[in-house]
Design a protein around this motif. Structure first.
Motif, PDB file in Angstrom:
ATOM      1  N   ALA A 229       0.922  -0.913   0.200  1.00 38.98           N
ATOM      2  CA  ALA A 229       0.231   0.117   0.080  1.00 38.98           C
ATOM      3  C   ALA A 229       0.767   1.111  -0.362  1.00 38.98           C
ATOM      4  O   ALA A 229       2.101   1.420   0.730  1.00 38.98           O
ATOM      5  CB  ALA A 229      -1.242  -0.018   0.899  1.00 38.98           C
ATOM      6  N   ASN A 230       0.046   2.305  -0.321  1.00 35.04           N
ATOM      7  CA  ASN A 230       0.801   3.493  -0.971  1.00 35.04           C
ATOM      8  C   ASN A 230       2.626   3.699  -1.169  1.00 35.04           C
ATOM      9  O   ASN A 230       3.237   3.831  -0.950  1.00 35.04           O
ATOM     10  CB  ASN A 230       1.176   4.380   0.835  1.00 35.04           C
ATOM     11  CG  ASN A 230      -0.003   4.834   1.256  1.00 35.04           C
ATOM     12  OD1 ASN A 230      -0.609   5.054   0.513  1.00 35.04           O
ATOM     13  ND2 ASN A 230      -0.207   4.244   1.794  1.00 35.04           N
TER      14      ASN A 230
ATOM     15  N   ALA B 194      -9.140   1.553  -1.008  1.00 34.97           N
ATOM     16  CA  ALA B 194      -9.263   2.880  -0.769  1.00 34.97           C
ATOM     17  C   ALA B 194      -7.733   3.436  -1.928  1.00 34.97           C
ATOM     18  O   ALA B 194      -7.001   2.845  -2.492  1.00 34.97           O
ATOM     19  CB  ALA B 194      -8.021   1.957   0.089  1.00 34.97           C
ATOM     20  N   LEU B 195      -7.783   4.304  -1.682  1.00 31.13           N
ATOM     21  CA  LEU B 195      -6.696   5.549  -3.300  1.00 31.13           C
ATOM     22  C   LEU B 195      -4.959   4.723  -2.687  1.00 31.13           C
ATOM     23  O   LEU B 195      -4.570   4.679  -3.301  1.00 31.13           O
ATOM     24  CB  LEU B 195      -6.542   6.319  -2.564  1.00 31.13           C
ATOM     25  CG  LEU B 195      -7.468   7.493  -3.429  1.00 31.13           C
ATOM     26  CD1 LEU B 195      -8.020   8.599  -2.451  1.00 31.13           C
ATOM     27  CD2 LEU B 195      -8.126   7.627  -4.738  1.00 31.13           C
ATOM     28  N   ALA B 196      -4.214   4.108  -1.357  1.00 33.36           N
ATOM     29  CA  ALA B 196      -3.191   3.390  -1.113  1.00 33.36           C
ATOM     30  C   ALA B 196      -2.786   2.502  -2.203  1.00 33.36           C
ATOM     31  O   ALA B 196      -2.192   2.046  -2.032  1.00 33.36           O
ATOM     32  CB  ALA B 196      -3.065   3.286   0.592  1.00 33.36           C
ATOM     33  N   HIS B 197      -4.314   2.021  -2.366  1.00 36.00           N
ATOM     34  CA  HIS B 197      -4.240   0.466  -3.640  1.00 36.00           C
ATOM     35  C   HIS B 197      -4.320   0.677  -4.859  1.00 36.00           C
ATOM     36  O   HIS B 197      -4.129  -0.006  -5.638  1.00 36.00           O
ATOM     37  CB  HIS B 197      -5.205  -0.678  -2.862  1.00 36.00           C
ATOM     38  CG  HIS B 197      -4.267  -1.289  -1.449  1.00 36.00           C
ATOM     39  ND1 HIS B 197      -5.875  -1.202  -0.422  1.00 36.00           N
ATOM     40  CD2 HIS B 197      -3.382  -1.309  -0.982  1.00 36.00           C
ATOM     41  CE1 HIS B 197      -5.285  -1.553   0.518  1.00 36.00           C
ATOM     42  NE2 HIS B 197      -4.073  -1.840   0.469  1.00 36.00           N
ATOM     43  N   LEU B 198      -3.689   1.796  -5.031  1.00 41.29           N
ATOM     44  CA  LEU B 198      -4.581   2.900  -6.504  1.00 41.29           C
ATOM     45  C   LEU B 198      -3.828   2.087  -7.358  1.00 41.29           C
ATOM     46  O   LEU B 198      -4.085   1.919  -9.050  1.00 41.29           O
ATOM     47  CB  LEU B 198      -4.100   4.392  -6.511  1.00 41.29           C
ATOM     48  CG  LEU B 198      -5.677   4.976  -7.210  1.00 41.29           C
ATOM     49  CD1 LEU B 198      -6.675   4.254  -7.846  1.00 41.29           C
ATOM     50  CD2 LEU B 198      -6.104   6.381  -7.417  1.00 41.29           C
TER      51      LEU B 198
END
Lengths: 269, 331
Positions: A158-159, A216-220
């Protein structure tokens, strides 16, 4: 011979049931207790274990969920309290002062520490068959010679975080016969990796981290179409989220699966 | 438009092209740009993949979002006849962001397709309408800003609340994205999702350009020129909501572009609110693309949010405008 075996198993089960009301002040220890100890012997686990993100074993109904405070555990009168190396230290001190049995179990950030953690847990709880099975499995896997790196891998968490030398995840990759590209680029512990670097490095296996199903944007980055070739080519492996907060539960399985994945990739190549 | 102004716009277009080339050449990995271009769209060569699948959509998205924000700011300032009107400052972006957050974190995630920009546009429309109604017709600058700040604060609080209770573990840390925006890890899918709505918004605003021109002479004059009723304000509101809402849905709230860019462009179009729309679109695109190039080159994978960079770039211009106004020039 049969009589000896029977006696041994009776002794083992007797020592496994030495504690009747076990409490835990640590998420990982919660999960190990819930996975390996009969539910009726667990008096309390932390509130985090009720969270779907962390729950890897079923949570018994009516179990007390603590927030790491001494006054919550005193009325429960546990006969053993397990505490981690860092969290809830003040509560642990207070409970010790009150004469309760509090055992500190070390955290694990490497394969060696993982074995030490399991050994410490066995010392505290007595010989539990599932725990021993996990220990055996891990020992067998680690006793095997470290294979030559036949394929490359890169962890994308993530991220855009990646795992380098000094991390358990790196050790698992190396033990499974993968060259961790982040470590080769000098990443110590944790580092960042952009999608451009993922594409430029061209790892044979792209390792994602965690099975987060919520948006989550963390997983974009995981969803970016540029990684389609990894998905289509089955060159993707997802590390279970448990590896992040309680590696003892899954490290052996992950090592086995990664080794299998490496063999398949090498065969394909 | 005078000859010098025309040259200035050519200069902006030329600068935009140069910035696009700079954006395509910028990134953590060094690539051979010309060979990657020659390899073409379908090549599996890593340089070509980086160029066509990662850098190009990101740069085009920066242009598109910047244009939407610049144009939205110009339209808002024209309609409200207020130099402080800006989508992010008056809560329009927050409305869109709140709708996107509710859909993404509690709904059907990124695969929601057209629903995401549509809901964000609805959110933007509601908030801009709220500000408009709260401040009242012909509101003074202070009342309008007060209404905008109130709506913006309320919507920002709702965003924080929604993210706080969202099931994702990362939701709370992602409030930074929704408040400052980001173009990291965006691809063609997000670009194509927002593009039709931004184009539709631009078309609506273009259709309302004469109304904005008439409005610059006052509401009564505009009415006497035939721009009566609610049709025209609604047209502008819908245009702003479509352009800004779709931009926010894919890139978060990026401030300052809609505020600063129309001010910078106004003297160049001789205060014409109609021409200001496309001039602000061009300059907004340029400003956001430059901001993104700075983000990529200065901070790398640990990306500084683009909204912080636009504020860094925009604030000095704004200081200059304020100082100029204090010296007796018009703002």
């Amino acid at each position: 011979m049969k009589q000896i075996l029977l006696l041994t198993s009776l002794l083992l089960s007797a020592s496994a049931t030495a504690y009747e009301r076990i409490a835990s002040l640590n998420l990982c220890l919660d999960q190990m207790l819930l996975s390996w100890v009969p539910a009726e012997k667990i008096a309390s686990v932390t509130w985090l274990s009720a969270d779907d993100h962390y729950r890897s074993a079923p949570l018994p109904e009516n179990i007390h969920l603590n927030r790491g405070r001494a006054e919550e555990l005193v009325p429960l009168a546990p006969d053993l309290i397990l505490v981690g190396e860092f969290g809830a230290q003040r509560a642990a001190r207070r409970l010790r002062d009150l004469g309760m049995k509090v055992v500190s179990i070390p955290d694990a950030y490497s394969l060696k520490q993982l074995q030490e953690q399991l050994a410490a847990l066995e010392n505290a709880l007595g010989p539990l068959p599932p725990l021993q099975k996990q220990q055996r499995q891990l020992q067998e896997l680690l006793a095997r010679p470290v294979p030559e790196s036949e394929a490359s891998a890169l962890i994308l968490s993530a991220n855009n975080i990646t795992y380098g030398r000094g991390m358990l995840e790196h050790q698992l990759l190396a033990r499974a016969g993968f060259a961790n590209l982040a470590a080769e680029r000098g990443v110590e512990q944790l580092g960042r990796v952009s999608l451009e670097e993922v594409i430029a490095l061209q790892p044979d296996l792209l390792v994602l981290y965690g099975g987060e199903s919520d948006f989550a944007l963390a997983h974009l980055a995981f969803r970016h179409p540029v990684l389609k070739s990894y998905i289509d080519g089955h060159r993707l492996y997802t590390l279970p989220a448990e590896l992040g907060f309680c590696p003892a539960l899954v490290a052996a399985d992950v090592l086995k699966q990664l080794t299998e994945k490496r063999k398949k990739l090498v065969a394909q190549q | 438009m005078s000859r010098s102004n025309r040259w200035f716009f050519f200069l902006i277009v030329f600068a935009l092209l140069l910035a696009l080339i700079a954006a395509l050449a910028s990134g953590p990995v060094s690539i051979n740009l010309s060979s990657a271009l020659a390899e073409g769209w379908h090549s599996e060569n890593s340089d070509a993949v980086i160029l066509w699948q990662l850098r190009l959509p990101r740069a085009l998205l920066a242009i598109m979002v910047g244009a939407a924000l610049g144009m939205g700011g110009a339209a808002m300032q024209g309609m409200l006849r207020n130099p402080l009107a800006e989508p992010a400052l008056l809560g329009v972006s927050s409305g869109a962001a709140l709708a996107a957050i509710l859909l993404l974190y509690y709904g059907v995630a990124w695969q929601s397709g057209w629903l995401l920009p549509l809901l964000a546009i609805a959110g933007a429309f509601c908030s801009v309408a709220c500000v408009w109604m709260l401040a009242g017709r012909g509101a003074s600058a202070s009342r309008l800003v007060l209404a905008g700040v109130a709506i913006n604060a309320f919507l920002s609080a709702l965003m924080a609340l929604a993210l706080n209770y969202a099931p994702s573990m990362f939701a709370m840390q992602e409030i930074v994205f929704w408040l400052l925006g980001s173009l990291a890890n965006r691809g063609w899918d997000q670009l194509l999702l927002a593009l039709p709505f931004i184009l539709a918004g631009a078309a609506l605003l273009f259709a309302a350009r004469n109304y904005l021109r008439a409005l610059s002479l006052g509401e009564a004059t505009a009415a006497s020129l035939g721009f009566r009723g609610r049709r025209y304000p609604l047209l502008v509101l819908a245009g702003i909501a479509a352009a800004v809402g779709a931009a926010v849905a894919v890139a978060g709230t990026i401030g300052f572009v809609g505020l600063v860019v129309p001010h910078l462009m106004r003297p160049l179009v001789r205060q014409d609110p109609g021409r200001l729309l496309w001039a602000s679109a061009l300059a907004g695109a340029l400003l956001l693309l430059i901001a993104d190039i700075l983000v990529i080159n200065i901070v790398g994978a640990q990306e500084l949010r683009i909204g912080a960079v636009t504020a860094f770039l925009g604030a000095p211009f704004f200081f200059w405008l304020i100082v100029s106004a204090r010296r007796g020039q018009s703002l």
